[in-house]
Every structure is written in structure tokens, then in C-alpha cells.
Design a protein around this motif. Structure first.
Motif, PDB file in Angstrom:
ATOM      1  N   GLN A 107       0.788  -1.173  -0.150  1.00 54.98           N
ATOM      2  CA  GLN A 107      -0.099   0.121  -0.109  1.00 54.98           C
ATOM      3  C   GLN A 107       0.781   1.321  -0.177  1.00 54.98           C
ATOM      4  O   GLN A 107       0.421   2.383  -0.733  1.00 54.98           O
ATOM      5  CB  GLN A 107      -0.984  -0.057   1.136  1.00 54.98           C
ATOM      6  N   ARG A 108       1.972   1.272   0.585  1.00 56.83           N
ATOM      7  CA  ARG A 108       2.948   2.373   0.742  1.00 56.83           C
ATOM      8  C   ARG A 108       3.254   3.086  -0.647  1.00 56.83           C
ATOM      9  O   ARG A 108       2.971   4.265  -0.776  1.00 56.83           O
ATOM     10  CB  ARG A 108       3.921   2.141   1.717  1.00 56.83           C
ATOM     11  N   GLU A 109       3.404   2.202  -1.645  1.00 50.77           N
ATOM     12  CA  GLU A 109       3.763   2.484  -2.987  1.00 50.77           C
ATOM     13  C   GLU A 109       2.672   3.479  -3.457  1.00 50.77           C
ATOM     14  O   GLU A 109       3.073   4.410  -4.423  1.00 50.77           O
ATOM     15  CB  GLU A 109       4.090   1.199  -3.842  1.00 50.77           C
ATOM     16  N   LEU A 110       1.363   3.177  -3.174  1.00 56.62           N
ATOM     17  CA  LEU A 110       0.302   3.872  -3.933  1.00 56.62           C
ATOM     18  C   LEU A 110       0.325   5.425  -3.386  1.00 56.62           C
ATOM     19  O   LEU A 110       0.085   6.398  -4.207  1.00 56.62           O
ATOM     20  CB  LEU A 110      -1.074   3.301  -3.491  1.00 56.62           C
ATOM     21  N   PHE A 114      -2.121   8.065   3.757  1.00 56.32           N
ATOM     22  CA  PHE A 114      -2.776   9.334   4.892  1.00 56.32           C
ATOM     23  C   PHE A 114      -4.133   9.687   4.127  1.00 56.32           C
ATOM     24  O   PHE A 114      -4.907  10.549   4.847  1.00 56.32           O
ATOM     25  CB  PHE A 114      -1.813  10.682   4.777  1.00 56.32           C
ATOM     26  N   HIS A 115      -4.746   9.243   3.258  1.00 59.22           N
ATOM     27  CA  HIS A 115      -5.875   9.423   2.588  1.00 59.22           C
ATOM     28  C   HIS A 115      -6.991   8.808   3.581  1.00 59.22           C
ATOM     29  O   HIS A 115      -7.376   7.886   3.251  1.00 59.22           O
ATOM     30  CB  HIS A 115      -5.937   9.029   1.005  1.00 59.22           C
TER      31      HIS A 115
ATOM     32  N   VAL B 173     -12.051   4.768   9.264  1.00 62.95           N
ATOM     33  CA  VAL B 173     -11.644   3.402   9.621  1.00 62.95           C
ATOM     34  C   VAL B 173     -11.266   2.559   8.353  1.00 62.95           C
ATOM     35  O   VAL B 173     -10.669   1.836   8.324  1.00 62.95           O
ATOM     36  CB  VAL B 173     -12.682   2.992  10.732  1.00 62.95           C
ATOM     37  N   HIS B 174     -12.430   2.681   7.373  1.00 58.79           N
ATOM     38  CA  HIS B 174     -12.370   1.962   6.243  1.00 58.79           C
ATOM     39  C   HIS B 174     -11.513   2.664   5.032  1.00 58.79           C
ATOM     40  O   HIS B 174     -12.423   2.921   4.087  1.00 58.79           O
ATOM     41  CB  HIS B 174     -13.800   1.358   6.034  1.00 58.79           C
ATOM     42  N   SER B 175     -10.623   3.188   5.279  1.00 56.78           N
ATOM     43  CA  SER B 175      -9.634   3.950   4.347  1.00 56.78           C
ATOM     44  C   SER B 175      -8.296   3.276   4.282  1.00 56.78           C
ATOM     45  O   SER B 175      -8.021   2.659   5.142  1.00 56.78           O
ATOM     46  CB  SER B 175      -9.688   5.405   4.640  1.00 56.78           C
ATOM     47  N   PRO B 176      -7.604   3.700   3.164  1.00 57.06           N
ATOM     48  CA  PRO B 176      -6.161   3.301   3.297  1.00 57.06           C
ATOM     49  C   PRO B 176      -5.453   3.819   4.394  1.00 57.06           C
ATOM     50  O   PRO B 176      -4.825   3.300   5.142  1.00 57.06           O
ATOM     51  CB  PRO B 176      -5.596   4.090   2.212  1.00 57.06           C
ATOM     52  N   PHE B 177      -5.888   5.047   5.104  1.00 60.75           N
ATOM     53  CA  PHE B 177      -5.261   5.512   6.270  1.00 60.75           C
ATOM     54  C   PHE B 177      -5.487   4.581   7.440  1.00 60.75           C
ATOM     55  O   PHE B 177      -4.706   4.129   8.233  1.00 60.75           O
ATOM     56  CB  PHE B 177      -5.634   6.769   6.443  1.00 60.75           C
ATOM     57  N   GLY B 178      -7.031   4.209   7.319  1.00 58.29           N
ATOM     58  CA  GLY B 178      -7.305   3.361   8.642  1.00 58.29           C
ATOM     59  C   GLY B 178      -6.787   2.246   8.510  1.00 58.29           C
ATOM     60  O   GLY B 178      -6.604   1.586   9.684  1.00 58.29           O
ATOM     61  N   GLN B 179      -6.203   1.517   7.393  1.00 61.15           N
ATOM     62  CA  GLN B 179      -5.936   0.126   7.183  1.00 61.15           C
ATOM     63  C   GLN B 179      -4.294   0.282   7.920  1.00 61.15           C
ATOM     64  O   GLN B 179      -4.114  -0.567   8.669  1.00 61.15           O
ATOM     65  CB  GLN B 179      -5.771   0.046   5.558  1.00 61.15           C
ATOM     66  N   VAL B 180      -3.609   1.213   7.762  1.00 61.02           N
ATOM     67  CA  VAL B 180      -2.287   1.503   8.281  1.00 61.02           C
ATOM     68  C   VAL B 180      -2.543   1.621   9.817  1.00 61.02           C
ATOM     69  O   VAL B 180      -1.887   1.179  10.497  1.00 61.02           O
ATOM     70  CB  VAL B 180      -1.649   2.816   7.778  1.00 61.02           C
ATOM     71  N   LEU B 181      -3.594   2.451  10.262  1.00 60.53           N
ATOM     72  CA  LEU B 181      -3.837   2.394  11.813  1.00 60.53           C
ATOM     73  C   LEU B 181      -4.080   1.213  12.261  1.00 60.53           C
ATOM     74  O   LEU B 181      -3.656   1.029  13.496  1.00 60.53           O
ATOM     75  CB  LEU B 181      -5.136   3.264  11.956  1.00 60.53           C
ATOM     76  N   TYR B 201       1.260   8.790  11.444  1.00 60.99           N
ATOM     77  CA  TYR B 201       0.147   8.574  11.386  1.00 60.99           C
ATOM     78  C   TYR B 201      -0.695   8.557  12.817  1.00 60.99           C
ATOM     79  O   TYR B 201      -1.968   8.848  12.649  1.00 60.99           O
ATOM     80  CB  TYR B 201       0.082   6.795  10.874  1.00 60.99           C
ATOM     81  N   LYS B 202       0.107   8.255  13.774  1.00 61.22           N
ATOM     82  CA  LYS B 202      -0.559   8.348  15.128  1.00 61.22           C
ATOM     83  C   LYS B 202      -1.081   9.847  15.230  1.00 61.22           C
ATOM     84  O   LYS B 202      -2.006  10.187  15.795  1.00 61.22           O
ATOM     85  CB  LYS B 202       0.239   7.991  16.153  1.00 61.22           C
ATOM     86  N   LEU B 203      -0.026  10.905  15.056  1.00 63.18           N
ATOM     87  CA  LEU B 203      -0.446  12.244  15.106  1.00 63.18           C
ATOM     88  C   LEU B 203      -1.623  12.483  14.234  1.00 63.18           C
ATOM     89  O   LEU B 203      -2.527  13.382  14.929  1.00 63.18           O
ATOM     90  CB  LEU B 203       0.627  13.168  14.857  1.00 63.18           C
ATOM     91  N   VAL B 204      -1.798  12.180  12.909  1.00 59.08           N
ATOM     92  CA  VAL B 204      -3.151  12.418  12.209  1.00 59.08           C
ATOM     93  C   VAL B 204      -4.397  11.903  13.081  1.00 59.08           C
ATOM     94  O   VAL B 204      -5.129  12.501  12.788  1.00 59.08           O
ATOM     95  CB  VAL B 204      -2.833  12.055  10.850  1.00 59.08           C
ATOM     96  N   ALA B 205      -4.132  10.626  13.428  1.00 60.58           N
ATOM     97  CA  ALA B 205      -5.355  10.145  14.122  1.00 60.58           C
ATOM     98  C   ALA B 205      -5.762  10.874  15.163  1.00 60.58           C
ATOM     99  O   ALA B 205      -6.666  11.219  15.562  1.00 60.58           O
ATOM    100  CB  ALA B 205      -4.906   8.694  14.443  1.00 60.58           C
ATOM    101  N   PHE B 206      -4.743  11.193  15.907  1.00 60.63           N
ATOM    102  CA  PHE B 206      -4.865  12.161  17.242  1.00 60.63           C
ATOM    103  C   PHE B 206      -5.652  13.421  16.862  1.00 60.63           C
ATOM    104  O   PHE B 206      -6.461  13.784  17.330  1.00 60.63           O
ATOM    105  CB  PHE B 206      -3.585  12.562  18.033  1.00 60.63           C
TER     106      PHE B 206
END
Lengths: 258, 307
Positions: A107-110, A114-115, B173-181, B201-206
Motif C-alpha cells: 500500500q505504501r507505494e500507492l 494518509f488519505h 476506519v475503512h480507508s487506506p489510512f485506517g488500514q495503516v492505523l 500516522y498516530k499524530l494524524v489520528a490524534f
């Protein structure tokens, strides 16, 4: 000649409050090889591994990766350059599915990580590639299963698939066959050979059978120092190495392959 | 249709019809504001695995900012809400940047300490009204179009905001970001080894969580027409933790159910038993921790998946 080396350490030292765990290690890992780091317990293998993956920072010395000094970089930054590690205990994301585990690495590659406003389905473009990676390690039928439900050996395979998905140029494996039965050991050894076809592998390993079979170069550590380095047959005859492993009993090395 | 979908539909219909069939709208609005607050908090605890002990700071700071702007500065309703939310976001960035350097209990302690700092600022600063707080906030109108003086009009605005926040949290929660979280929550060092700068990532979530908590605070201030120290008090941080745990962390509906339960108990029991309401809520909490760890919604979901 420097081009031939993907990873090099120069005079790497790590002290813990006066205790010297690693006392000036020069390591040279050639591109495309499987390089094994071995040594008796307490030899400093894990410390060297942690220094290379930036979990620890060295007291002195330098680490060069593909000609670049990475001594001061953070772990995630090193990973993004293609120096990707695996873990001793099989490190998966237990409550994600097998497919999602691999996809996280892709996923990081995409560049959309952060979206938070995009739907998860936008990651679907990675599924095909993720399934291919799973197929390579024989996990494709389990893609929809939650990772925690996989048996131990398969978790290991998932971990390797995830690590490969991160696009490593140099793969660092921390005791990849630890705690495994015969069948799993064979499977993982085959996986490592598969992975090494397109990249360099540096592994810390206890199992001498595996090392003898798949490693091109072996570096032996004892008390924080390199005592021998070279192909297995040469290293296994080194008197210092024999001495380090159970006195003078060469059989403890697991036998030289015929 | 699945029973859960049906239940959700009924709840939604009830939410739309409630003020029309005679349920006190101010009570409902208060409930929705706290539900929003708990959902924002759960984004952090339930989906990122960070337990903040200082979320009242964001709720309260936004309430004070909005309150001060509409009273002392005569700002319009919408700009004042947005400014309150922005204040919460900025405070979230500042507190978050310090707190995420530590994990677990240390993280919790840092958020608590910094939130106490915010409380003392609110107590001492000249523009917060000290012990009295800010009184008589006008609700004004929404962009000059919809006057909000009527409780029913205000109710639908709050309901819309709540549904928006709820949908946004589901999306996050169901986004690319949520997946990383999720990956960070499950295995931090593994996420690092895959090249993720987990602190960012933690800071953005916070900050997201603080921002949405701020929206809840701003709206609550306008609904009730006053801001007091109790909005920014440690007890308020504790209450949102309680609501979330009671309903079920890491579930979408849990915080809503938990907030509903706590606000309802407080509202109706305080007339009957007075100060004992705290004891009763405490007992409910103890029972929850002992009997259903996953919270009400969490236990229901577990029960269903077992079948």
C-alpha cells in the motif's frame, strides 16, 4: 569492488553500560548472495541484527548500504530504501486477513496511506499483486482467512510474503526457522531460496543444516567479534570455529553436506 | 434484510421523529453531542489503540472558543463553530505531538497532565469567565438562513452533524489510512519495518479525534447556551472513556449506545436520587468491566458471530 557489496559495516561497536556486545565488526555482504550470520548464544548476532535494522544505534562504527551511509537513519527510512527485516517470532497483523497483511506492505507505494477520506476499495488495485505474492508462498487459498487462525509455519510464510511485498533489495531474516518442525523448516528454507533469486538475503540462523544447505557465505561471530567468514566448507574446518562450537567436536556443526 | 440493518433503520427513523412525538429536544441534543464526543474518542482508543485521558481539553477548548466568539465578539454561528473546531485541532496537534512520543500508560499520563494545563488556563484566563463560565450564548442562525432559536431546528442541525461525523469515522476506519492505523495497532514494530513512519500516522489520528471532539464541544455549548469548567474538567475526560468502554471500544455503535446510556441515567436519575447517580453509574461500570468486557455492542457482536 564496492559495487559488489550491498551492505558493509566498518568497525561496528555496541556497548551496553561498559559491556561490549559487539566489539568492532566488519561485515561485507555481497549482492545476490545468501549470507548467514551464525555463532553460539551470546555471540552478538541479535545485537548486530538490531544495529543493521536500526532498532539499536551503534556506539561506534558505520553502516553502508548500497554505498550510502545509513548509520544515522530511522528504521522506517531504512525500510523504504529496501532494507527490510523479518522478525524472530512470526510477526503478522493477527486480526487482518491474510490478503490485507500483504496489501499493507504494498500500500505504501500507492502514496494514499494518509488519505482517510478514500474508501478501502481504492486498495483493490493491489489485490492482484497481493494474491500473486501469496501464491508464491502457497498461501493463496487462505487469502480471506484472518491471519491469527493460520498455523505457525504458515504464519511464517505469510510474514515472508509480506516482507517481500515491501520490495526489499536486501532481506534481513532473524532466525527464520526458529521453533519449527522438520517439514516447516524445509518449506521455509525453500522460501528463502526463492526469495534470494531476485535479492540479497542476510540471515541470523541457529539451524546449521539450513545454513549449510542454502548459505553462500557464512560469518561466524563469537563474543562480539568475527572469527571466520567464507563458504561453509571453509568455515566449518576453521579450528577457531570448531572450538567455539562445543569444544573440538566438529559434529556439533551438523555435519558437512556430502 | 439483516436484523442489524433493520434495527439501524428503526433507530434512524426514531431519531428523525423524536422531537415531533414529544421527546425533549435539548436532552436529545445533549445525548447526540456526547455520542459524537465518544465516537471521536473511540477513533483513537478503539481503532488506533491509544488511550487518551485528556479528551475533555479538546471538547472544552472548542466550547470556550465558540462561546467566547459568539458572546464577546459577536461572530456568526457557523464561523464560531468552525473556529472552535480549528482551536481543538490546533490543541490536538500540540498535545498529540508531545504525547505520541510515549506509549500506553505514559501516553495517557501526558494527555492527562496537558489537559489539566488547559483546565487551569480556562479557570484563570480573563476571557473564560472563571468559575462562572460563559453564559447566554446566542444560537444565531445557520449562515443567515435557518434561525436556530427553536430547539427543533437546532436538533436537526445537531442530528445532521452527528450523522456526518459518524459516517466520516466509518470512512476513516475503512480507508487506506485506517488500514495503516489497524496495522499499527496490531503490530507497531512490524509496521515500522514495512517503512511506515508510525508517529505521523498516530499524530494524524490524534488530530482527527481531537477535531471531532471539538465539534461536539462547540455544538454542546450552543445547544445549552453556556460553557462551564465542567466541560473541560478531568471528570469529563473520564466520562467519555466510560461511555466508550460501556458501549464497546472498536465498534461503531458502541460509543453511541454508551453515551446514550450514561446521559440518560444522569438526566433521569439525578432528579430521583440526586448525587447518588455517580455511584450508580460507577456500579454499572464495574458490572460492565466484570461481566461484559467488550461492552454492550461488543458483546452482542461477539454473540452473533459465535452463532
Amino acid at each position: 569492488m564496492a559495487d559488489e557489496l550491498i551492505l558493509e559495516t566498518r568497525g561496528l561497536v555496541k556497548e551496553f553500560r561498559g559491556f561490549v556486545a559487539v566489539g568492532g565488526v566488519d561485515l561485507a555482504v555481497r549482492r545476490g548472495e545468501i549470507h548467514a550470520l551464525i555463532g553460539p548464544n551470546g555471540a552478538g548476532k541479535t545485537t548486530v541484527f538490531n544495529l543493521l535494522t536500526k532498532v539499536l544505534s551503534p556506539t561506534a562504527g558505520r553502516i553502508l548500504y548500497a554505498g550510502e551511509d545509513i548509520t544515522g537513519l530511522k528504521p522506517a527510512a531504512v525500510a523504504r530504501r529496501g532494507l527490510v527485516r523479518s522478525f524472530q517470532m512470526s510477526a503478522v497483523f493477527p486480526h487482518l486477513t491474510v490478503l490485507e497483511n500483504v496489501r499493507i506492505a504494498l500500500q505504501r507505494e500507492l502514496g494514499t496511506s494518509f488519505h482517510f477520506w478514500q474508501p478501502e476499495s481504492s486498495l483493490g488495485v493491489l489485490d492482484q499483486r497481493a494474491r500473486e505474492l501469496l501464491a508464491e508462498v502457497g498461501l493463496e487459498p487462505y487469502a480471506r482467512m484472518v491471519a491469527v487462525e493460520l498455523p505457525y509455519g504458515r504464519k511464517r510464510a505469510l510474514e515472508i510474503a509480506t516482507t517481500l511485498a515491501a520490495g526489499p533489495r536486501l532481506l534481513l531474516l532473524d532466525e527464520p526457522t526458529q521453533g519449527m518442525g522438520h517439514e516447516d523448516v524445509d518449506r521455509v528454507a525453500a522460501l528463502i531460496q526463492l526469495a534470494a533469486r531476485e535479492r540479497t538475503v542476510l540471515m541470523v540462523e541457529h539451524n546449521m543444516n539450513v545454513v549449510a544447505r542454502i548459505a553462500d557465505t557464512i560469518t561466524v561471530l563469537q563474543r562480539g567479534l568475527v572469527i571466520a567468514s567464507g563458504p561453509y566448507a571453509q568455515v566449518a574446518r576453521d579450528p577457531q570455529v570448531v572450538e567455539a562450537y562445543m569444544g573440538a567436536d566438529a559434529d556439533a556443526l551438523g555435519g558437512v553436506p556430502a | 434484510m439483516r436484523p442489524a440493518t433493520v434495527a439501524l433503520g428503526i433507530a434512524l427513523a426514531a431519531a428523525f421523529a423524536a422531537p415531533l412525538i414529544g421527546v425533549y429536544p435539548v436532552f436529545l441534543m445533549k445525548l447526540l453531542c456526547f455520542a459524537m464526543f465518544a465516537c471521536a474518542f473511540n477513533l483513537l482508543l478503539g481503532f488506533t489503540g491509544m488511550l487518551s485521558f485528556g479528551h475533555a481539553a479538546f471538547f472544552g477548548a472548542a466550547a470556550y472558543a465558540t462561546g467566547w466568539l459568539v458572546t464577546a465578539r459577536g461572530w456568526g454561528t457557523l464561523p464560531a463553530i468552525l473556529a472552535g473546531v480549528a482551536a481543538a485541532a490546533a490543541l490536538g496537534a500540540a498535545i498529540g505531538a508531545l504525547a505520541i512520543r510515549r506509549r500506553g500508560i505514559y501516553f495517557a499520563m501526558i494527555t492527562m497532565a496537558l489537559a489539566q494545563l488547559v483546565y487551569f488556563v480556562c479557570l484563570q484566563a480573563p476571557f473564560t469567565g472563571g468559575e462562572n463560565g460563559l453564559q447566554g450564548l446566542p444560537r444565531g442562525s445557520l449562515a443567515g438562513l435557518l434561525p436556530l432559536k427553536s430547539d427543533v431546528a437546532m436538533y436537526y442541525v445537531v442530528l445532521a452533524a452527528f450523522l456526518g461525523v459518524y459516517a466520516l469515522i466509518r470512512r476513516i476506519v475503512h480507508s487506506p489510512f485506517g488500514q495503516v492505523l489497524k496495522a499499527i495497532r496490531e503490530n507497531e514494530s512490524r509496521a515500522v519495518s514495512l517503512g511506515y513512519e508510525i508517529e505521523r500516522y498516530k499524530l494524524v489520528a490524534f488530530v482527527l479525534s481531537a477535531t471531532l471532539a471539538g465539534l461536539a464541544g462547540s455544538l454542546k455549548a450552543l445547544v445549552l447556551g453556556f460553557v462551564t469548567l465542567s466541560d473541560v474538567l478531568q471528570a469529563n475526560s473520564g466520562e467519555v472513556i466510560l461511555m466508550t468502554l460501556l458501549g464497546g471500544t472498536g465498534t461503531f455503535l458502541g460509543p453511541v449506545v454508551g453515551a446514550g446510556l450514561v446521559v440518560t441515567l444522569e438526566e433521569y436519575l439525578s432528579d430521583v436520587v440526586g448525587g447518588w447517580v455517580t455511584v450508580i453509574i460507577g456500579a454499572v461500570f464495574v458490572a460492565c468491566v466484570l461481566l461484559f468486557r467488550r461492552g454492550l455492542v461488543g458483546e452482542l457482536a461477539a454473540l452473533r458471530s459465535r452463532r
